[in-house]
Scaffold this motif. Structure first.
Motif, PDB file in Angstrom:
ATOM      1  N   ILE A   1       6.140  39.506  96.501  1.00 59.21           N
ATOM      2  CA  ILE A   1       5.310  40.650  95.994  1.00 59.21           C
ATOM      3  C   ILE A   1       4.901  39.925  94.501  1.00 59.21           C
ATOM      4  CG2 ILE A   1       4.933  42.746  95.070  1.00 59.21           C
ATOM      5  CD1 ILE A   1       6.878  43.429  97.549  1.00 59.21           C
ATOM      6  N   ALA A   2       6.096  39.694  93.849  1.00 61.17           N
ATOM      7  CA  ALA A   2       5.799  39.176  92.592  1.00 61.17           C
ATOM      8  C   ALA A   2       5.263  37.861  92.223  1.00 61.17           C
ATOM      9  CB  ALA A   2       7.329  39.186  91.705  1.00 61.17           C
TER      10      ALA A   2
ATOM     11  N   GLY B   1       3.719  53.396  95.249  1.00 62.84           N
ATOM     12  CA  GLY B   1       3.945  52.055  95.773  1.00 62.84           C
ATOM     13  C   GLY B   1       3.190  51.633  96.984  1.00 62.84           C
ATOM     14  N   SER B   2       2.928  52.449  97.971  1.00 57.14           N
ATOM     15  CA  SER B   2       2.195  52.270  99.073  1.00 57.14           C
ATOM     16  C   SER B   2       0.799  51.626  98.759  1.00 57.14           C
ATOM     17  CB  SER B   2       2.277  53.253 100.066  1.00 57.14           C
ATOM     18  OG  SER B   2       1.711  54.164  99.582  1.00 57.14           O
ATOM     19  N   CYS B   3       0.280  52.183  97.755  1.00 58.07           N
ATOM     20  CA  CYS B   3      -0.931  51.800  97.355  1.00 58.07           C
ATOM     21  C   CYS B   3      -0.895  50.477  96.720  1.00 58.07           C
ATOM     22  CB  CYS B   3      -1.686  52.770  96.428  1.00 58.07           C
ATOM     23  SG  CYS B   3      -2.068  54.379  97.095  1.00 58.07           S
ATOM     24  N   ASP B   4       0.134  50.241  95.767  1.00 58.12           N
ATOM     25  CA  ASP B   4       0.095  49.132  94.962  1.00 58.12           C
ATOM     26  C   ASP B   4       0.355  47.734  95.846  1.00 58.12           C
ATOM     27  OD1 ASP B   4       0.314  50.898  92.661  1.00 58.12           O
ATOM     28  OD2 ASP B   4       2.428  50.806  92.502  1.00 58.12           O
ATOM     29  N   MET B   5       1.081  48.190  96.971  1.00 49.68           N
ATOM     30  CA  MET B   5       1.534  46.970  97.810  1.00 49.68           C
ATOM     31  C   MET B   5       0.235  46.545  98.771  1.00 49.68           C
ATOM     32  SD  MET B   5       4.619  46.162  97.159  1.00 49.68           S
ATOM     33  CE  MET B   5       4.073  46.651  95.509  1.00 49.68           C
ATOM     34  N   GLY B   6      -0.983  47.080  98.574  1.00 44.37           N
ATOM     35  CA  GLY B   6      -1.906  46.489  99.329  1.00 44.37           C
ATOM     36  C   GLY B   6      -2.089  47.467 100.757  1.00 44.37           C
TER      37      GLY B   6
ATOM     38  N   SER C   1      -2.299  43.616  97.753  1.00 45.84           N
ATOM     39  CA  SER C   1      -1.322  44.234  96.529  1.00 45.84           C
ATOM     40  C   SER C   1      -1.933  44.233  95.085  1.00 45.84           C
ATOM     41  CB  SER C   1      -0.051  43.470  96.564  1.00 45.84           C
ATOM     42  OG  SER C   1      -0.099  42.063  96.555  1.00 45.84           O
ATOM     43  N   GLY C   2      -1.898  45.115  94.497  1.00 48.88           N
ATOM     44  CA  GLY C   2      -2.617  45.103  92.929  1.00 48.88           C
ATOM     45  C   GLY C   2      -3.916  45.231  93.054  1.00 48.88           C
TER      46      GLY C   2
ATOM     47  N   THR D   1       9.984  51.988 101.628  1.00 46.09           N
ATOM     48  CA  THR D   1       9.939  51.235 100.346  1.00 46.09           C
ATOM     49  C   THR D   1       8.908  50.289 100.202  1.00 46.09           C
ATOM     50  OG1 THR D   1      11.210  49.246 101.447  1.00 46.09           O
ATOM     51  CG2 THR D   1      12.584  51.095 100.752  1.00 46.09           C
ATOM     52  N   ASN D   2       8.675  49.816  99.037  1.00 47.53           N
ATOM     53  CA  ASN D   2       7.429  48.655  98.443  1.00 47.53           C
ATOM     54  C   ASN D   2       7.499  47.666  99.715  1.00 47.53           C
ATOM     55  OD1 ASN D   2       6.143  50.034  96.393  1.00 47.53           O
ATOM     56  ND2 ASN D   2       8.103  49.589  95.137  1.00 47.53           N
ATOM     57  N   GLU D   3       8.910  47.201  99.808  1.00 43.49           N
ATOM     58  CA  GLU D   3       9.081  45.917 100.579  1.00 43.49           C
ATOM     59  C   GLU D   3       8.751  46.137 102.083  1.00 43.49           C
ATOM     60  OE1 GLU D   3      11.146  47.455  98.471  1.00 43.49           O
ATOM     61  OE2 GLU D   3      11.479  46.084  96.780  1.00 43.49           O
ATOM     62  N   GLU D   4       9.168  47.377 102.561  1.00 44.91           N
ATOM     63  CA  GLU D   4       8.769  47.816 104.079  1.00 44.91           C
ATOM     64  C   GLU D   4       7.373  47.788 104.292  1.00 44.91           C
ATOM     65  OE1 GLU D   4      12.829  50.186 104.891  1.00 44.91           O
ATOM     66  OE2 GLU D   4      11.106  51.202 104.060  1.00 44.91           O
ATOM     67  N   VAL D   5       6.703  48.572 103.082  1.00 45.37           N
ATOM     68  CA  VAL D   5       5.213  48.781 103.415  1.00 45.37           C
ATOM     69  C   VAL D   5       4.480  47.358 103.120  1.00 45.37           C
ATOM     70  CG1 VAL D   5       3.216  49.790 102.059  1.00 45.37           C
ATOM     71  CG2 VAL D   5       5.112  50.940 102.318  1.00 45.37           C
ATOM     72  N   PHE D   6       4.872  46.581 102.306  1.00 46.89           N
ATOM     73  CA  PHE D   6       4.291  45.409 102.231  1.00 46.89           C
ATOM     74  C   PHE D   6       4.247  44.567 103.252  1.00 46.89           C
ATOM     75  CE2 PHE D   6       4.236  40.910 100.886  1.00 46.89           C
ATOM     76  CZ  PHE D   6       3.309  40.685  99.918  1.00 46.89           C
ATOM     77  N   LEU D   7       5.640  44.391 104.226  1.00 42.56           N
ATOM     78  CA  LEU D   7       5.576  43.849 105.342  1.00 42.56           C
ATOM     79  C   LEU D   7       4.504  44.253 106.319  1.00 42.56           C
ATOM     80  CD1 LEU D   7       9.119  42.717 105.902  1.00 42.56           C
ATOM     81  CD2 LEU D   7       7.482  41.469 104.734  1.00 42.56           C
ATOM     82  N   VAL D   8       4.443  45.500 106.312  1.00 44.72           N
ATOM     83  CA  VAL D   8       3.670  46.122 107.424  1.00 44.72           C
ATOM     84  C   VAL D   8       2.066  45.603 107.108  1.00 44.72           C
ATOM     85  CG1 VAL D   8       2.734  48.302 108.608  1.00 44.72           C
ATOM     86  CG2 VAL D   8       5.153  47.986 108.155  1.00 44.72           C
TER      87      VAL D   8
END
Lengths: 93, 960
Positions: free
Chosen positions: B754-755, B591-596, B603-604, B356-363
């Motif tokens: 993230i937001a 999403g994984s790309c969006d999440m940095g 991210s972004g 998920t976006n959330e999991e990817v963001f945390l890694v």
């Protein structure tokens, strides 16, 4: 770095081969980047090549590339040779 | 929690500027012109009895149950086929109608089994509902007459009308004795899926649903499930429902296969999934599905699932099951030790495009804030990284321009290097529907894929280019547009950078870029290229859809930019029905790309060297961040082989199978001192791992996925994680053990962060997703409900930027030793490395990778269909079965990479895209010859399937 250099040195010439292979790969990647921009006039192409490398290569990759080719820029294709001075060394190195 | 039931309006919802007002049973109702009387009634909540109608299908008018009376009209018209008109006065109930409906039902039931109590549709049968609705109390005809119900006649002879069940499909059963011949399945196959596999055989009383002259599995059927969903009885029924009974509650979630991102209702009994049913209000799929999302989810409970953390000192040691605490503290201490010894840059992570976006963001946060470097990359590196680079350079944003729905407005569809019927089947169905309505089609692909010609679909032009010549072909298309005066001048003048345009136009107009000159590289007849270019430029709305056949090349990024040039020059970006659209491979690769996840971007898509962006992150995260971009996956492996990169945290990825030049990948992995794998299975990469952290399947997760149209969809947990821990929780614990505090109570809080940190996600929250169902980013103050179409009045970057795209042939060349070109891809029933689909019944369609080879190439090598052949390149060799196929062009062979035991990526090379290092999977020079043994690599791999996967105190499992 010194630690890593020591461990690879253990492997002797195999380590040297790997270093040479790694450098050859960096040179190839840089050559591909130069190939894309060579369609542009030099005034645009030279900074574009350097900028691409500065944006996407790690400091370590840039340093390895600069170290290897500053002494022998003639090994690089002309556009890359002109871009070489604009490639930024790693911060702090 | 209850079972979610969407309203069935009976006939499709029409869109119209004009409305009509009519009276139904004395109530006035206003509906869009073109709406049926049936749907108008349903919008008032009045259910007119029906059997052959459902709102996913065009009205058919065969069951005669939906009859109504209309003032001033003779007889009793069917409400499904009668459009509502202004001033109409409709009655849905009367003595007369009631008698007629009862009579119809009586006839249906006289030829239908009365085994309702033991029927699999019990509780979900429209025939039963209608019998109830019309008040059927007796069947005067009896049941003994001629029928399709009983295997034997009353006198004990075989009933010629009776047909046995067809259980050939592993996921559903066709029981002809329950069929009422309403045609819904046949129409679903045609209208919704567009495969035309089903038909009605025979006439009158002999009419039967048939999958052509064979059974379902042997037919053209692609097992999308649309027929099963459309069936009002138990005639077509999911085997899981037959086995377990009807589900009792459901939740809407998002499929974890391809980048289409279909919404499904997970229909449950307790915490057991009974079936996945496509959700009608899901914007990506609007109620349709494919064999993977609909049926192939059984892997989630497969016996191979790993649910306990494990560690080992060396990869040759057996795994040892340990507590979560021990596994996490061991991983953290190893990373700390490695960084202390080899430096801060010696460790990194790969995020997963399946998480998920959330999991990817945390890694990626863990890498940047706890490892304190930027060595994080994601598997988009090996698929769509050129899309990000190419579209950002030309248009200003790293994503596709349209929503999927936009294809319904396209007049000319240009497919380049994509095989949507296999890779993105649910979107392919939309596309095929539009083509059946008359849109024109150009396919540029080395292979004759199904989109080139299949029932009721035929490409106007198939441009069968040689692999590796995309740029030459696109320049030739651009050449025709420029030299034949097909430029949309006012569009270019208003919206694009004119200097760059003129530079490009001069370049592309050069003789070397003409179709005639580039034919020597592409092999595509110049006349076809010219005709295709004229069609795309002048045929109305031109829409480009592309896949990995564009990106996975030495010039992948160049091709993306060449497509953008072509679309800008012809004014085909910025409105409905046009655009440039990557068909993304994995569920959350966008999403994984969006999440940095990229080593150079937060991210972004903001560069880590950008001081103002970095300061915002530093402030929020409370640590100084590295302003130097980190290593890409390929660089990590190079440096690992080189001896300077020593530790890797891999989240839900299998680089040992999916990444090119397997021997190089595994040499890199083997050279590392600590590899941590977070996955649901002991995958190929786990053979080289020292710590295994059991992951969760999408059914066990709360979070969001972002699909290829930038749509953020909710993923909802329907069962508890088998490992006892949420994946995001594990990442938090690992970060803490590394000395960096993270604290979230729920994935919704991660999205809030993230937001806060990402302008294009500023307006996204779980509350909003709950209300709107989904949103497409950018979603912020300017676009509070999201952005279906990008670049509407101006490009995101300001002026559209034309780029010079010179064709430079790849260094991978054919020659006497390797005279053929190999290109790789996927097929419908399997997904990516197959870790999921191989653990389902999808093997019924594809249980091994085969080498497709043209008859000429096969004959000259003495190869017959089914022979074991050796496939060798400069990187390595493998053996697999040959399949002789005229889909190939001579000189080009093809295989898939779904099966680990085949090792297709032993063959592929180190060559990669100049801008992003996306590997060149699509061009490898090879030789093929007959053989009688597996390759050395394969033999070693078979052995290591056992030796590198042992678990202490467990008997070795048979290799998968």
């Amino acid at each position: 770095m010194t630690e890593a250099a020591l461990t690879t040195a253990d492997a002797g010439s195999a380590g040297d081969d790997r270093k040479a292979e790694h450098l050859a790969k960096l040179a190839r990647m840089a050559g591909q980047i130069a190939d894309f921009f060579k369609a542009y006039p030099d005034a645009e192409a030279v900074p574009a090549v350097a900028d691409h490398i500065n944006q996407f290569w790690t400091g370590g990759m840039r340093d390895a590339f600069i170290d290897a080719y500053s002494a022998r820029p003639e090994d690089l294709p002309p556009l890359l040779r002109r871009a070489l001075p604009l490639i930024r060394p790693a911060r702090g190195s | 929690m209850a079972l979610i039931k969407e309203i069935d309006y009976g006939t499709p919802i029409r869109l119209s500027e004009k409305t009509v007002t009519l009276s139904i049973d004395g109530q006035s109702v206003t509906v869009p012109a073109g709406t049926s009387v049936m749907a108008a009634a349903m919008s008032l909540g009045t259910k007119i009895p029906k059997l052959c109608a459902t709102d996913s299908l065009e009205p058919f008018g065969s069951c005669r149950l939906c009859l109504v009376e209309i003032e001033g009209r003779r007889g009793t018209p069917a409400s499904c086929t009668t459009p509502a008109e202004d001033g109409m006065v409709v009655r849905t109930q009367s003595e007369n109608l009631s008698g007629l409906r009862k009579g119809v039902m009586e006839l249906y039931i006289s030829d239908h089994p009365l085994d309702c109590l033991t029927c699999s549709a019990n509780g979900d049968c429209e025939l039963q509902d209608m019998a109830g609705a019309v008040g059927l109390r007796e069947v005067r005809y009896g049941y003994e007459g001629e029928n399709h119900v009983f295997a034997k006649t009353a006198d004990g002879l075989a009933n010629e009308n009776w047909l046995a069940k067809d259980t050939s499909n592993p996921y559903f059963t066709y029981d002809p004795s329950k069929c009422i011949v309403c045609n819904r399945c046949v129409r679903a196959c045609e209208e919704v899926q567009g495969t035309f596999a089903l038909t009605i055989a025979g006439r009158g009383f002999d009419s039967r649903v048939a999958a052509g002259p064979t059974d379902f599995l042997g037919s053209e059927c692609v097992s999308c499930g649309a027929c099963v969903q459309a069936c009002p009885t138990a005639t077509l029924m999911e085997n899981k429902v037959i086995e377990h009974g009807q589900p009792e509650h459901s939740k809407v979630t998002t499929c974890a296969y391809c980048g289409v991102g279909c919404s499904f209702k997970a229909e449950m009994q307790g915490d057991r999934v009974i079936r996945m049913v496509p959700y009608k209000d899901g914007k990506a799929n609007e109620g349709h599905s494919c064999v993977k999302g609909r049926f192939a989810w059984g892997y989630a409970n497969h016996r191979d699932r790993m649910t306990k953390p494990m560690i080992r000192a060396r990869i040759t040691d057996p795994w040892r099951e340990v507590s979560w605490e021990e596994a996490i503290s061991h991983a953290a201490s190893e990373f700390k030790r490695i960084q202390a010894r080899y430096g801060r840059e010696s460790v990194g992570a790969i995020t997963s495009s399946r998480c998920t976006n959330e999991e990817v963001f945390l890694v990626q946060k863990l890498v940047r804030a706890a490892f304190r470097n930027n060595n994080v990359d994601t598997c988009a590196r090996v698929c769509h990284s050129p899309t990000g680079y190419g579209l950002k350079t030309t248009l200003g944003t790293s994503a596709g321009t349209q929503d999927f729905k936009s294809v319904a407005k396209a007049d000319v569809i240009l497919i380049i290097g994509a095989n949507p019927t296999d890779g993105h089947p649910v979107f392919a169905s939309r596309m095929k529907k539009r083509i059946r309505e008359g849109a024109r089609l150009i396919v540029a692909d080395p292979r004759r894929i199904d989109m080139v010609k299949s029932p009721h679909i035929k490409a106007d032009y198939h441009l069968p280019l040689r692999p590796g010549t995309n740029v030459a072909l696109l320049n030739a298309l651009g050449h025709v547009v420029v030299t034949e005066g097909l430029i949309d001048e006012s569009y270019v003048r208003e919206r694009c950078d004119l200097d760059a345009f003129e530079q490009w136009a001069r370049f592309v107009a050069r003789e070397e870029n003409s179709p005639e000159a580039s034919e020597q590289y592409t092999g595509v007849p110049a006349a076809d290229v010219r005709a295709a270019a004229r069609l795309y430029a002048t045929g109305g709305n031109g829409a480009i859809y592309y896949g990995l056949g564009v990106t996975e090349h030495s010039q992948g990024s160049t091709t993306v930019m060449a497509m953008a040039n072509l679309a800008m020059a012809t004014g085909n970006i910025g409105r409905d029905g046009v655009g440039i659209n990557p068909l993304r491979g994995q569920n959350n690769v966008q999403g994984s790309c969006d999440m940095g996840s990229f080593p150079h971007e937060f991210s972004g898509y903001r560069h880590v060297a950008d001081d103002s962006t970095r300061q915002v992150f530093e402030m929020m995260w409370g640590v100084p961040l590295d302003p130097e971009q980190g290593l890409r996956i390929t660089n990590m492996l190079d440096e690992a082989v080189d001896g300077t990169f020593k530790g890797l945290y891999v989240q839900g990825e299998d680089i040992a199978q999916s990444d090119p030049n397997t021997k190089h990948v595994t040499a890199g992995l083997a050279a590392m001192e600590c590899v941590v794998i977070q996955d649901i299975f002991l995958n190929e990469t786990a053979k080289y791992a020292h710590v295994f952290l059991p992951g969760a399947s999408f059914l066990e997760k709360d979070g969001t996925f972002t699909n290829a149209e930038r749509r953020i969809n909710r993923v909802r947990q329907v069962m508890a994680p088998l490992s006892g821990k949420d994946e995001w929780q594990v990442t938090i614990e690992l970060a803490r053990a590394l000395g960096y505090e993270m604290s979230y109570a729920h994935p919704g809080e991660i999205m809030d962060e993230i937001a806060r940190l990402t302008p294009s996600f500023a307006g996204v929250s779980y509350d909003k997703l709950e209300k709107l169902g989904s949103v497409q980013w950018p979603c912020n103050e300017k676009a509070p409900t999201g952005t279906p179409l990008m670049h509407v009045d101006r490009f995101v970057r300001g002026k559209g930027q034309f780029m010079i795209t010179e064709f430079i042939a790849t260094d991978e060349r054919t020659g006497p030793r390797f005279p053929l070109l190999l290109t790789t891809g996927r097929i419908l029933s399997q997904y990516n490395v197959g870790a999921q689909t191989r653990r389902t019944e999808n093997g019924a369609w594809h249980d091994e990778d085969v080498l497709e080879i043209h008859p000429f190439d096969a004959e000259s090598r003495g190869i017959r269909d089914g022979d074991l052949v050796s496939l060798a390149s400069r990187s390595g060799d493998i053996a697999l079965r040959a399949e002789i196929s005229e889909r190939m062009q001579p000189g080009v062979v093809y295989t898939t990479f779904h099966h680990a035991k085949t090792g297709a990526n032993v063959i592929t090379t180190d060559y990669s895209d100049w801008a992003t290092n996306c590997p060149e999977y699509k061009v490898t020079a090879v030789e093929v010859r007959r053989t009688n043994h597996y390759s050395q690599w394969q033999e070693k791999n078979f052995e290591e399937d056992v030796t590198l996967r042992r678990i202490a105190e467990r008997l070795p499992d048979a290799a998968e």
